[in-house]
Design a protein around this motif. Structure first.
Motif, PDB file in Angstrom:
ATOM      1  N   PRO A 160       0.819  -1.228   0.000  1.00  0.00           N
ATOM      2  CA  PRO A 160       0.000   0.000   0.000  1.00  0.00           C
ATOM      3  C   PRO A 160       0.845   1.268   0.000  1.00  0.00           C
ATOM      4  O   PRO A 160       0.459   2.268  -0.614  1.00  0.00           O
ATOM      5  N   ALA A 161       1.981   1.240   0.682  1.00  0.00           N
ATOM      6  CA  ALA A 161       2.836   2.432   0.727  1.00  0.00           C
ATOM      7  C   ALA A 161       3.375   2.759  -0.661  1.00  0.00           C
ATOM      8  O   ALA A 161       3.420   3.929  -1.073  1.00  0.00           O
ATOM      9  N   LEU A 162       3.794   1.723  -1.407  1.00  0.00           N
ATOM     10  CA  LEU A 162       4.290   1.938  -2.770  1.00  0.00           C
ATOM     11  C   LEU A 162       3.189   2.466  -3.670  1.00  0.00           C
ATOM     12  O   LEU A 162       3.408   3.406  -4.450  1.00  0.00           O
ATOM     13  N   ALA A 163       1.991   1.868  -3.567  1.00  0.00           N
ATOM     14  CA  ALA A 163       0.862   2.333  -4.391  1.00  0.00           C
ATOM     15  C   ALA A 163       0.514   3.782  -4.069  1.00  0.00           C
ATOM     16  O   ALA A 163       0.264   4.596  -4.967  1.00  0.00           O
ATOM     17  N   ALA A 164       0.507   4.136  -2.781  1.00  0.00           N
ATOM     18  CA  ALA A 164       0.193   5.514  -2.378  1.00  0.00           C
ATOM     19  C   ALA A 164       1.244   6.478  -2.895  1.00  0.00           C
ATOM     20  O   ALA A 164       0.924   7.592  -3.329  1.00  0.00           O
ATOM     21  N   SER A 165       2.503   6.059  -2.861  1.00  0.00           N
ATOM     22  CA  SER A 165       3.573   6.925  -3.358  1.00  0.00           C
ATOM     23  C   SER A 165       3.438   7.155  -4.857  1.00  0.00           C
ATOM     24  O   SER A 165       3.593   8.286  -5.346  1.00  0.00           O
ATOM     25  N   ILE A 166       3.124   6.087  -5.603  1.00  0.00           N
ATOM     26  CA  ILE A 166       2.941   6.227  -7.055  1.00  0.00           C
ATOM     27  C   ILE A 166       1.747   7.119  -7.358  1.00  0.00           C
ATOM     28  O   ILE A 166       1.803   7.987  -8.241  1.00  0.00           O
ATOM     29  N   ASP A 167       0.631   6.924  -6.620  1.00  0.00           N
ATOM     30  CA  ASP A 167      -0.550   7.777  -6.803  1.00  0.00           C
ATOM     31  C   ASP A 167      -0.210   9.242  -6.558  1.00  0.00           C
ATOM     32  O   ASP A 167      -0.680  10.141  -7.274  1.00  0.00           O
ATOM     33  N   LYS A 168       0.602   9.489  -5.536  1.00  0.00           N
ATOM     34  CA  LYS A 168       0.995  10.858  -5.214  1.00  0.00           C
ATOM     35  C   LYS A 168       1.765  11.481  -6.362  1.00  0.00           C
ATOM     36  O   LYS A 168       1.507  12.630  -6.758  1.00  0.00           O
ATOM     37  N   HIS A 169       2.697  10.721  -6.913  1.00  0.00           N
ATOM     38  CA  HIS A 169       3.493  11.252  -8.023  1.00  0.00           C
ATOM     39  C   HIS A 169       2.638  11.446  -9.274  1.00  0.00           C
ATOM     40  O   HIS A 169       2.827  12.423 -10.018  1.00  0.00           O
ATOM     41  N   ILE A 170       1.698  10.529  -9.507  1.00  0.00           N
ATOM     42  CA  ILE A 170       0.794  10.697 -10.655  1.00  0.00           C
ATOM     43  C   ILE A 170      -0.063  11.942 -10.475  1.00  0.00           C
ATOM     44  O   ILE A 170      -0.288  12.710 -11.422  1.00  0.00           O
ATOM     45  N   ALA A 171      -0.547  12.160  -9.253  1.00  0.00           N
ATOM     46  CA  ALA A 171      -1.360  13.351  -8.979  1.00  0.00           C
ATOM     47  C   ALA A 171      -0.548  14.624  -9.178  1.00  0.00           C
ATOM     48  O   ALA A 171      -1.046  15.612  -9.751  1.00  0.00           O
ATOM     49  N   GLU A 172       0.689  14.618  -8.733  1.00  0.00           N
ATOM     50  CA  GLU A 172       1.550  15.793  -8.928  1.00  0.00           C
ATOM     51  C   GLU A 172       1.793  16.040 -10.416  1.00  0.00           C
ATOM     52  O   GLU A 172       1.763  17.188 -10.876  1.00  0.00           O
TER      53      GLU A 172
END
Length: 429
Positions: A347-359
């Motif tokens: 989940p931490a990796l997925a959240a980090s990727i989502d954050k970068h995609i959102a940015e």
């Protein structure tokens, strides 16, 4: 049923309702004229007034809906008809602004990404082997297409010229010096020295090394001291000398290894620093680097070798990429599956990727919205007014015909209510 047929059916239904109201109105009026006894009939009056109001409502809504798309009358239209065609530019501007404001603003894009969790969804999708195989096949086909593009003679020549120009523009002195500085930062080069010293210590203590040193000493005695060699036990002296040399070398290496401030280490640091400085500022070294670069670029043998290597690699890649069970396809599919599993299970990796995609989405939203809305505006402005009106009517006209039907029905109901009010007021008198 296509859109044109659906529109015709909807128009026919609305027309039938309007004609029904007209027929009822004409019939009741005719009955009242032919049979005067019905002129004061409550129900005849109610039906007539309801039909009359339904006819008026249906005709008014027919005019309103038709005026959106067509001039009324066609030859000399009255104002406020053919509204869509007359307002093409305003429609283009308003639609593009609406899309930009509501769909492609940074907050909306970021909110969409945050709510959809794209990384998690992509992970679940990729972890399934059939999906990884499908994407791997697409990537292999794409890579094969790039290979074919680069194999084209003009493209290949352009790429080679661009590479040569890029290499010629690179300032090798600061690049080499900076690379050496990074490699030696925080004593990293001392780690390499430690490995080298350890390797030398191990090698020096092997029987093979001692035999080589003893043989060299024996050969030296025979060559340089022939007379002494005949008197002295040369073989024994050579072996003892080899043992002593190996022991002395091992002691020296151990001293260097244990002493972080050993003179040899300090001398190594100084030489590395001097060499880095010379690479950046010494004209002699800079010229040598430049000469080396030119020799590489102008070496026909090297160019032929690189071309042959590239040709062989490309042939193999082209064949392997075309094979659905080739190494490239299997490697890419396996890597995609592993990525999918990692993202889905972490989940931490997925959240980090989502954050970068959102940015990235927030960063790209302004330019993307400007491009898309500009495309929408220019496309609409380039349409023919008549064709534009027809296309819009084709897509939303079917639903607008319900407005006509509702106008007929609601008009009739209002007519009936007004008749009851009229009768009520009449009773008061």
């Amino acid at each position: 049923m296509d859109k044109q047929a659906q529109l015709k059916t909807a128009k026919r239904q609305a027309l039938l309702w309007l004609c029904g109201a007209a027929v009822i109105f004409v019939l009741v009026t005719t009955v009242q004229v032919l049979y005067p006894a019905y002129q004061n009939s409550f129900f005849a009056g109610l039906i007539k007034m309801a039909a009359e109001a339904a006819l008026i409502g249906g005709l008014a809504d027919w005019f309103a809906v038709t005026a959106l798309f067509k001039p009324i009358p066609a030859r000399y239209p009255i104002p406020h008809t053919n509204i869509v065609a007359r307002n093409k530019k305003a429609i283009a501007e308003n639609l593009s602004d609406f899309v930009k404001e509501k769909f492609f603003n940074p907050v909306a894009i970021e909110s969409l990404i945050a709510s959809s969790h794209p990384a998690k969804g992509a992970g679940r999708w990729l972890k399934q082997q059939q999906h990884a195989d499908k994407l791997a096949r697409y990537l292999c086909d794409t890579l094969a297409g790039f290979l074919h593009v680069f194999d084209d003679a003009p493209v290949k020549q352009f790429v080679m010229n661009a590479i040569r120009k890029g290499i010629n523009k690179v300032d090798l002195g600061p690049l080499a010096s900076g690379t050496l500085t990074v490699l030696t930062r925080d004593g990293r080069h001392q780690l390499i020295l430690d490995k080298l010293l350890h390797k030398l210590a191990v090698m020096s203590q092997t029987p093979e090394t001692q035999d080589v040193i003893a043989a060299k000493l024996y050969q030296w005695l025979k060559t340089e001291h022939r007379r002494l060699e005949k008197i002295l036990p040369s073989q024994w002296l050579s072996e003892q000398g080899a043992n002593a040399a190996v022991k002395a070398l091992a002691d020296i290496l151990a001293d260097i290894d244990e002493d972080a401030s050993h003179p040899l280490r300090l001398a190594f640091d100084r030489q590395v620093a001097i060499f880095a400085e010379q690479l950046e500022n010494d004209p002699v070294y800079l010229q040598k680097l430049d000469d080396f670069r030119q020799q590489l670029l102008e070496n026909d043998t090297l160019q032929h070798y690189l071309h042959a290597v590239w040709s062989d690699v490309k042939t193999w890649l082209d064949k392997d990429l075309a094979d659905g069970q080739g190494r490239s396809h299997k490697a890419i599919a396996s890597a995609l599956c592993e990525i999918g599993n990692a993202v889905d299970e972490d989940p931490a990796l997925a959240a980090s990727i989502d954050k970068h995609i959102a940015e990235a989405g927030r960063y790209m939203a302004p330019e993307l919205s400007d491009f898309l809305t500009s495309h929408i505006r220019k496309t609409i402005e380039g349409w023919d007014e008549k064709d534009m009106a027809q296309q819009i009517e084709l897509n939303i006209g079917k639903d607008l015909q319900k407005v006509r039907i509702n106008g007929t029905i609601v008009g009739g109901l209002i007519g009936g209510v007004l008749y009851f009010i009229e009768q009520g007021i009449g009773l008061l008198g």
